[in-house]
Design an enzyme around this catalytic site. Structure first.
Site, short mmCIF file in Angstrom:
data_model
loop_
_atom_site.label_atom_id
_atom_site.label_comp_id
_atom_site.label_asym_id
_atom_site.label_seq_id
_atom_site.Cartn_x
_atom_site.Cartn_y
_atom_site.Cartn_z
N HIS A 184 3.92 4.36 -7.66
CA HIS A 184 3.70 4.94 -8.98
C HIS A 184 4.29 6.34 -9.09
CE1 HIS A 184 0.83 2.16 -10.98
NE2 HIS A 184 0.57 1.79 -9.74
N CYS A 219 -3.06 -5.00 -7.60
CA CYS A 219 -3.42 -4.90 -9.01
C CYS A 219 -4.90 -4.57 -9.09
CB CYS A 219 -3.12 -6.20 -9.76
SG CYS A 219 -3.55 -6.13 -11.50
N CYS A 231 -3.99 -0.10 -16.45
CA CYS A 231 -3.39 -0.32 -15.13
C CYS A 231 -4.31 0.31 -14.09
CB CYS A 231 -1.99 0.29 -15.06
SG CYS A 231 -1.19 0.07 -13.44
N ASN A 262 3.83 -10.46 -11.52
CA ASN A 262 3.99 -9.94 -12.87
C ASN A 262 4.50 -11.04 -13.79
OD1 ASN A 262 3.21 -7.23 -12.51
ND2 ASN A 262 5.23 -6.71 -11.68
N ASN A 314 -6.99 -3.84 -11.69
CA ASN A 314 -7.81 -4.54 -12.68
C ASN A 314 -8.06 -5.99 -12.27
OD1 ASN A 314 -8.16 -2.41 -14.58
ND2 ASN A 314 -6.09 -2.73 -15.32
N GLY A 357 -2.43 2.30 -11.48
CA GLY A 357 -1.93 3.50 -12.14
C GLY A 357 -3.02 4.55 -12.30
N GLU A 409 4.29 -0.61 -16.74
CA GLU A 409 4.23 -1.33 -15.47
C GLU A 409 5.54 -2.05 -15.19
OE1 GLU A 409 0.73 -3.39 -14.14
OE2 GLU A 409 -0.33 -2.86 -15.98
#
Length: 264
Positions: A150, A73, A208, A64, A75, A211, A199
């Site tokens: 999450h 992650c 996200c 991050n 994406n 997410g 996030e």
């Protein structure tokens, strides 16, 4: 040392991607923060390091913007086959992911969601379907592990929630020993959801992927959503589907913006 990098994004969730398949690159939290700084560095939500695989095509590590390393992650995972120009298998801390090129982006098999409290983890045992906890206007969230932990709050209007204010409070609550990602989602129909995410370690982002997967998995578990849905985020839309074996399939765009060099 001169460092070559690629700037990429998935629905506005942006990354500095470093291809280290031909030579190791030493990164630590301080270097990641410097590269991620939007005023004095390159600027990104996350930094991605691609390395050579042994039993997979490549490996992927993810930091991050605050320098904390995370397990997954979604994406960024879509960006990997776009960068390589081919379908690929990716070794991550969260397990092996399969990604294939599709429609200006990629489809990624994100694996099966986890709902057990130990896997997230939570500080103590709790039913993760509808947790008996709350913060201000947000209560009874679902908890889902999709590589990253999450919380998902289903609300009438995700844009009515001051997520920038309450997100940090929930992220750092002692209930979550490794901090938590916070999603607020509104169900428009059984096939369409709108969602925003705070996030951990990055704050409010345009999209996200994990997410989105967590929100879809929570909605499926509660019987609220069909097996394929459109999920609208501030940066655009993803398609989420559940395979016959219970895996989460995420499809959406991934864009290579530019390449450059900087001093490490």
């Amino acid at each position: 040392m001169t460092l070559r990098f690629h700037k990429m994004h998935g629905l506005g969730n942006d990354f500095v991607v470093i291809d280290a398949r031909k030579g190791a690159v030493a990164l630590d939290a301080a270097r990641v923060r410097a590269l991620a700084d939007r005023r004095t560095g390159i600027g990104c939500d996350q930094l991605i390091l691609i390395g050579p695989g042994t039993e997979t095509d490549v490996t992927m590590r993810i930091w991050n913007g605050d320098g904390s390393e995370v397990q997954a992650c979604g994406n960024a995972t879509r960006c990997v086959p776009v960068l390589l120009g081919r379908d690929c298998t990716i070794e991550t801390v969260a397990g092996t992911l399969h990604a294939r090129l599709a429609d200006n982006g990629a489809t990624v098999d994100m694996g099966a969601p986890r709902f057990d409290w130990e896997a997230l983890p939570l500080a103590f045992a709790m039913d993760t379907r509808r947790m008996p906890v709350g913060w201000g206007l947000l209560d009874t969230p679902a908890a889902v592990g999709v590589g990253n932990p999450h919380l998902v709050f289903f609300v009438d209007d995700p844009y009515a929630i001051d997520l920038a204010a309450i997100g940090p409070e929930i992220e750092t609550d002692p209930l979550f020993p490794e901090r938590i990602n916070v999603n607020v989602a509104g169900i428009r129909s059984r096939g369409e959801v709108v969602m925003r995410t705070w996030e951990r370690g990055a704050g409010l982002t345009q999209a996200c992927g994990t997410g989105a997967c967590a929100t879809f998995a929570a909605g499926r578990r509660l019987g609220l959503l069909d097996a394929t849905v459109r999920l609208d985020l501030p940066g655009g839309a993803l398609t989420l589907a559940e395979s016959d074996d219970g895996h989460l399939l995420m499809s959406g765009p991934a864009v290579h913006v530019f390449s450059g060099e900087t001093s490490l």
